[in-house]
Design a protein around this motif. Structure first.
Motif, short mmCIF file in Angstrom:
data_model
loop_
_atom_site.label_atom_id
_atom_site.label_comp_id
_atom_site.label_asym_id
_atom_site.label_seq_id
_atom_site.Cartn_x
_atom_site.Cartn_y
_atom_site.Cartn_z
N GLU A 253 0.83 -1.20 0.00
CA GLU A 253 0.00 0.00 0.00
C GLU A 253 0.86 1.26 0.00
N MET A 254 1.91 1.25 0.82
CA MET A 254 2.82 2.40 0.85
C MET A 254 3.49 2.61 -0.51
N LEU A 255 3.94 1.54 -1.12
CA LEU A 255 4.64 1.65 -2.40
C LEU A 255 3.69 2.08 -3.52
N ARG A 256 2.45 1.57 -3.51
CA ARG A 256 1.48 1.95 -4.54
C ARG A 256 1.11 3.42 -4.43
N ALA A 257 0.98 3.90 -3.18
CA ALA A 257 0.55 5.29 -2.97
C ALA A 257 1.66 6.29 -3.28
N ALA A 258 2.91 5.83 -3.26
CA ALA A 258 4.04 6.73 -3.48
C ALA A 258 4.05 7.22 -4.93
N GLY A 259 4.41 8.47 -5.12
CA GLY A 259 4.51 9.00 -6.47
C GLY A 259 5.79 8.56 -7.15
N GLU A 260 5.85 8.78 -8.47
CA GLU A 260 7.05 8.43 -9.23
C GLU A 260 8.14 9.48 -9.04
N GLU A 261 7.72 10.71 -8.74
CA GLU A 261 8.69 11.80 -8.59
C GLU A 261 9.28 11.79 -7.19
N LEU A 262 10.61 11.98 -7.12
CA LEU A 262 11.27 12.04 -5.83
C LEU A 262 11.03 13.40 -5.19
N PRO A 263 10.86 13.45 -3.87
CA PRO A 263 10.69 14.74 -3.19
C PRO A 263 11.97 15.56 -3.26
N ALA A 264 11.81 16.87 -3.16
CA ALA A 264 12.98 17.76 -3.24
C ALA A 264 13.84 17.67 -1.99
N ASP A 265 13.21 17.40 -0.86
CA ASP A 265 13.94 17.40 0.42
C ASP A 265 14.30 15.95 0.80
N LEU A 266 15.47 15.50 0.38
CA LEU A 266 15.91 14.15 0.69
C LEU A 266 16.68 14.16 2.00
N GLY A 267 16.25 13.29 2.91
CA GLY A 267 16.98 13.13 4.16
C GLY A 267 18.16 12.19 3.98
N GLU A 268 18.83 11.90 5.07
CA GLU A 268 20.03 11.06 5.00
C GLU A 268 19.69 9.67 4.49
N ALA A 269 18.64 9.06 5.01
CA ALA A 269 18.25 7.72 4.54
C ALA A 269 17.84 7.75 3.07
N ASP A 270 17.15 8.81 2.66
CA ASP A 270 16.77 8.97 1.25
C ASP A 270 18.01 9.01 0.36
#
Length: 829
Positions: free
Chosen positions: A648-665
C-alpha cells in the motif's frame, strides 16, 4: 508483518506468467529494418527425454541476454529447436521396441514443456526439428549443389568404424580412440563413403580465426591447430629397385643433406609393398596392427613412445644420392602431409630419439652461429636457426635463405616443389544408420552414380521399418526404399542407404531459424540478411572442432551458393562451464545428477535460474551447492515479502522524488543508481551475472535495513518505490516470473517485459564522502573524509594539517607527497 496471504507461492506465480506469456506470444518477433536487431542463440539440444542442470544453466544464460537486449530496445530473435536425428533414438528403438520417430517426438513434447516451465523467452513460432522432412529436404538440396560444384564426392577410404553403433565416425568424433557417442573402441575399415570438401576452405577458415575477436582464444587455438597449416616443400625420393617415388613433405628443406633415414606411417601402402613376400612380412604386419590399436587408445595430443621397424627397403636422397633405409614409425601420421617424413635426427627431436634408439646416423648440417655440432656427441637435436654446412652449394647460407634456395633447386631438378599442407581432412558424412537424413543419390549399374533430381526432394526417410537386436540399419534391407528408377535412363536402380552425419543438420539450423516458414527455398534471403550473423552464441567448448568448425564451413558454402551474405555464422561465442557435483561433471554414470524438475517443484523456476547464474561466472564450472539453492530461495522470498508487506505504501508513493531528501533517502537513492551502473556494466561487458546479482543483493540489504530503522529515519515512500522498481527491473532478466508479479502488485499498468532498461544518474551515484588514507613512512597515520574528486593540492594541505599526521611528521622536512586521487596521500619524510 508478513501474513499467510503474502506467502511466496512460486508455483501459482510462475504458472500465471508462463501461461500469459505463451498465450500472448510475447516473444514473437519479425524482421524490422528500422530497428537494430540482436540474435541470441544457445546450441539446440538433442531430445534425449529430460533436460539436465547443464541445459538449465546454458539456456538461462541465453535467456538473460535476450531479455536484457529487449529491454535495451533491440529487436531480439531468440529461437529454439531440436537436433533430432542421431544414434540415441535408434538405440532406444532397439531397446524398447518403439520407433525412433515416436521416441523423438514424445521427448520433444516433454522437453518443450520443461523449457517453458523455466520461463525461457523463446519465439516458439520458429521452432524446428531436424528430423522433419520439411527441414532436411533443404539439406539434401545443399548436398546436390555441393556435388555439382565438386564440393561433395565419393571415394574408397579407410574410415573409423564403431562396431557398437554400426557406423562410420568422422575423425573429430573419435575421442581418445573411442566413439564419442558410446565410448567403445574404434577400428579402421575400408569402404566407400561420401565426403564434403572442407579442405577447399582451409585457408579461409584459418584466416577467419583472426577476425573473430568475440570468440574465446582457446576455441580459436583449437581450430587453428585442427586446420594445421604448414608451409614447406614436397620432395621426391626414388625407391631403390623400383620406378616409384616416395614423396615427402617437410617444413625444413634446408636440412635435406642431413637426412639419414626415412620414416613412413604404418598404414602407408609402401610398408605392405616392401615387406610383401619377405621373411619379416608377418613381423611387420603385427607391428602395423599393434600400432593402430595403440593409437586409438591415446588421448588427444598424446604421443606414444617412439617405436619403428625396418621395412627392408631403401630410397635415394635426390641431392646426395645416399641410400636411406625406410622405417615404419608409429609417430608418423598418414593423414598429415604425405604420410612420409624425411628423417633428419640432428635437427628434429623425434627423429633424434628414434635414431639413438635404433643406432642410426646423426648428421648435423645446420650449425648455430660460432658453434660446430658433432653428431656423435649431441645429446639433443638442434631445431633452432643457424648456418648450413656439408650441404654442397648451399653451405654457408642462413637456414631461412637455404629453405628457399633448396626448394628452388628441387623444382629445377624436377624432384620437388614448394607446398602448403593442412592437417584438416575432408568431412566424411556417410553413416550406416537409419535415423538420419537420406543421402539423395541413386546407383545405376548402367549410368553409375546419379543425383536425385531436385524436384524429387525430399527423399523421405521411410517409417515402416523394423529393427533387429544386432543394431544394423533397416534401410539396407528395405526393398521398398532401395528399389527405384534411374533418373538418367529410367532403368532399375538402387537408392543410397547411407544417411548423413547429424552434424549436417546443426551446421545451418541457425540460418533456418530466420525463415522457418520458407516453403519454396531453404532460406528467405532478406530475412537471413537482416538477422544474421548470430550476435551471441552460447554452448559448450567440446564443440570447438565439431559443430563450430562445420558451421563456419557451411556458412561459407551457402554464401558461395548465393543463399547467404555473411562470411561467419557467429560474431560472439560464450562457452559456458560444466555443472560439477562431488568433484565430477554431473552424469548418470557417476550417479551425481540433480533433477531440475525436483528443484523446480521444491523451490520454483526463478530460484533454479537465480542459483545457476549466481553460483559462478558463466565461463567457469559451477560447483553444485544445495545450500546455495536454499539461499537463492530465501533471497527471493525476502523481496516478495517486503513488496507485499509494503504494497500500500509503495502503490501510494509518487514516481517523482521529493525535493527534500533526508540522510536515509540519499543513502538509498545513491545505492539505487550505483546498482544500476554496476549491473549494466556486468551484463554488458562480460556477462558476469554472479556479480550483477550480488550488487542487487547489496541494494536489497540497504533497502531492508533502512526500512527497519525508526519511522523518522526511514526513506520516504517515493525513494523506496524507486529502489524497489529498480531492483525488480534489474532482476527481471534473471528471475522473470517473480519480478513481473511484484511489478504488477505495485499497480503498474504496463507489464515489466515492456519496460526499458534503467539508466543511472552519474551525479546520484557519487558517494557524498569517501575516506582517503594518509601514510607517513609507509604506515597509515590518518584518514581524511572528503568528497570524491577533491583536488590533489587540497588533499596535500588537509593531510599536513591533520593533527594525527602532524604528530608523526613534526619538524622533519617533507621530501615529497604522493597522491593517489580519491584513495591515498603518502608523505615521504
Amino acid at each position: 508483518m508478513s501474513t499467510p496471504q503474502n506467502r511466496y507461492d512460486f508455483a501459482v506465480i510462475e504458472e500465471k506468467w508462463r501461461d500469459r506469456w505463451l498465450a500472448g506470444k510475447t516473444w514473437q518477433v519479425e524482421a524490422d529494418g528500422s530497428r537494430k536487431k540482436y540474435y541470441v542463440l544457445e546450441m539446440f539440444p538433442y531430445p534425449s527425454g529430460r533436460i539436465h542442470m547443464g541445459h538449465v544453466r546454458n539456456y538461462t544464460i541465453g535467456d538473460v541476454v535476450a531479455r536484457y537486449r529487449r529491454m535495451c530496445g533491440d529487436n531480439v530473435i531468440h529461437p529454439m529447436g531440436w537436433d533430432a536425428f542421431g544414434m540415441p533414438a535408434e538405440n532406444a528403438a532397439i531397446k524398447h521396441g518403439t520407433h525412433p520417430a515416436k521416441w523423438t517426438f514424445e521427448n520433444i513434447d516433454y522437453m518443450r514443456g520443461q523449457l517453458q516451465r523455466l520461463g525461457l523467452s523463446y519465439d516458439w513460432d520458429r521452432e524446428l526439428a531436424t528430423c522433419d522432412p520439411k527441414y532436411y529436404r533443404w539439406e539434401q538440396l545443399f548436398f546436390l549443389k555441393m556435388l555439382n560444384k565438386g564440393l561433395a564426392y565419393r571415394k574408397l577410404t579407410t574410415v573409423n568404424w564403431c562396431e557398437t553403433c554400426q557406423t562410420v565416425l568422422a575423425n573429430e568424433q573419435v575421442i581418445n580412440g573411442a566413439c564419442w557417442r558410446c565410448d567403445q573402441a574404434v577400428t579402421p575399415r575400408q569402404m566407400q563413403g561420401w565426403f564434403l570438401k572442407i579442405t577447399a576452405y582451409a585457408e579461409e577458415l584459418l584466416a577467419g580465426c583472426d577476425r573473430l575477436p568475440g570468440w574465446p582464444e582457446k576455441v580459436l587455438t583449437m581450430q587453428r591447430n585442427w586446420i594445421g597449416k604448414s608451409t614447406g616443400a614436397e620432395l621426391e625420393f626414388s625407391i631403390e629397385g623400383s620406378d616409384d617415388k616416395l614423396t615427402i613433405f617437410t617444413t625444413r628443406p634446408d636440412t635435406v643433406f642431413g637426412a639419414t633415414f626415412m620414416s613412413v606411417a604404418p598404414e602407408h601402402p609402401l610398408v605392405a609393398e616392401l615387406s610383401r613376400g619377405s621373411e619379416r612380412e608377418t613381423e611387420i604386419n603385427d607391428f602395423v596392427q599393434r600400432t593402430q590399436a595403440a593409437r586409438r587408445r591415446l588421448a588427444a595430443g598424446e604421443e606414444p613412445p617412439k617405436e619403428g621397424i625396418f621395412t627392408g627397403g631403401y630410397c635415394l636422397n635426390p641431392f646426395t644420392g645416399a641410400r636411406l633405409p625406410i622405417y615404419a614409425a608409429n609417430f608418423v601420421l598418414m593423414e598429415y602431409g604425405t604420410g612420409a617424413v624425411m628423417a633428419v635426427p640432428a635437427h628434429d627431436q623425434r627423429d633424434f630419439e628414434f635414431a639413438r634408439q635404433y643406432d642410426l646416423p646423426v648428421v648435423p648440417v645446420v650449425h648455430p652461429d660460432g658453434e660446430k655440432l658433432d653428431g656423435a656427441t649431441m645429446t639433443a637435436a638442434h631445431e633452432g636457426p643457424g648456418v648450413l654446412a656439408d650441404s654442397g652449394d648451399f653451405s654457408g647460407l642462413d637456414h631461412e635463405a637455404a629453405k628457399a634456395a633448396i626448394t628452388a633447386r628441387a623444382e629445377e631438378l624436377g624432384v620437388g616443389r614448394s607446398r602448403i599442407t593442412y592437417r584438416l581432412r575432408d568431412w566424411g558424412i556417410s553413416r550406416q544408420r537409419y535415423w538420419g537424413a537420406p543421402i539423395p543419390i541413386i546407383h545405376c549399374e548402367k549410368c553409375g552414380v546419379q543425383p536425385v533430381p531436385e524436384e524429387q526432394l525430399p527423399v523421405v526417410l521411410p517409417t515402416d521399418v523394423n529393427f533387429d537386436q544386432a543394431g544394423k540399419s533397416p534401410l539396407h534391407i528395405l526393398e521398398s526404399f532401395i528399389n527405384t528408377a534411374c533418373p538418367a535412363c529410367g532403368g532399375a536402380a538402387r537408392r543410397e542407404t547411407d544417411t548423413m552425419d547429424t552434424f549436417m543438420e546443426s551446421s545451418w539450423y541457425f540460418a533456418r531459424y530466420t525463415c522457418p516458414d520458407s516453403h519454396d527455398a531453404p532460406l528467405h534471403k532478406p530475412a537471413a540478411d537482416y538477422w544474421l550473423p548470430v550476435d551471441q552464441y552460447i554452448g559448450g567448448v567440446e564443440h570447438a572442432i565439431l559443430h563450430l568448425l562445420y558451421s563456419r564451413f557451411f556458412t561459407k558454402v551457402l554464401r558461395d551458393l548465393g543463399y547467404l551474405s555473411i562470411d561467419e555464422p557467429f560474431t560472439n561465442l560464450l562457452t559456458q562451464g560444466m555443472v560439477i557435483k562431488d568433484g565430477a561433471k554431473m552424469s548418470k554414470s557417476k550417479g551425481n545428477v540433480v533433477d531440475p524438475n525436483e528443484l523446480i517443484e521444491q523451490y520454483g523456476a526463478d530460484t533454479v535460474r537465480l542459483f545457476s547464474l549466481f553460483a559462478a561466472p558463466p565461463e567457469r564450472d559451477l560447483e553444485w551447492n544445495h545450500q546455495g539453492v536454499e539461499g537463492a530461495f530465501r533471497f527471493l522470498s525476502r523481496i516478495h515479502r517486503f513488496v507485499l508487506d509494503n504494497r500500500e505504501m509503495l502503490r501510494a508513493a509518487g514516481e517523482e522524488l521529493p525535493a527534500d531528501l533526508g540522510e536515509a533517502d540519499r543513502t538509498l537513492h545513491r545505492k539505487t543508481h550505483q546498482t544500476i551502473r554496476k549491473v549494466s556494466q556486468d551484463i554488458d561487458n562480460s556477462f558476469q551475472f554472479n556479480t550483477a546479482i550480488s550488487a542487487v543483493m547489496e541494494l536489497s540489504n540497504t533497502l531492508f535495513s533502512l526500512n527497519a530503522a525508526q519511522a523518522d529515519k526511514q526513506p520516504q515512500p517515493a525513494v523506496n518505490r524507486q529502489a524497489v522498481q529498480t531492483m525488480l527491473t534489474l532482476l527481471f532478466p534473471m528471475v522473470p516470473h517473480l519480478c513481473a508479479e511484484l511489478w504488477e502488485e505495485l499497480g503498474q499498468a504496463e507489464a515489466l517485459d515492456r519496460q526499458g532498461w534503467p539508466q543511472f544518474d552519474p551525479e546520484a551515484a557519487k558517494e557524498e564522502e569517501i575516506t582517503v588514507v594518509v601514510q607517513v613512512r609507509g604506515k597509515v597515520r590518518g584518514r581524511l573524509q572528503v568528497t570524491p574528486g577533491t583536488p590533489e593540492e587540497q588533499l596535500k594541505e588537509m593531510a599536513l594539517a591533520d593533527d594525527k599526521v602532524q604528530s608523526f611528521v613534526g619538524d622533519t622536512p617533507v621530501r615529497k607527497i604522493i597522491v593517489v586521487p580519491d584513495k591515498l596521500v603518502n608523505i615521504v619524510i
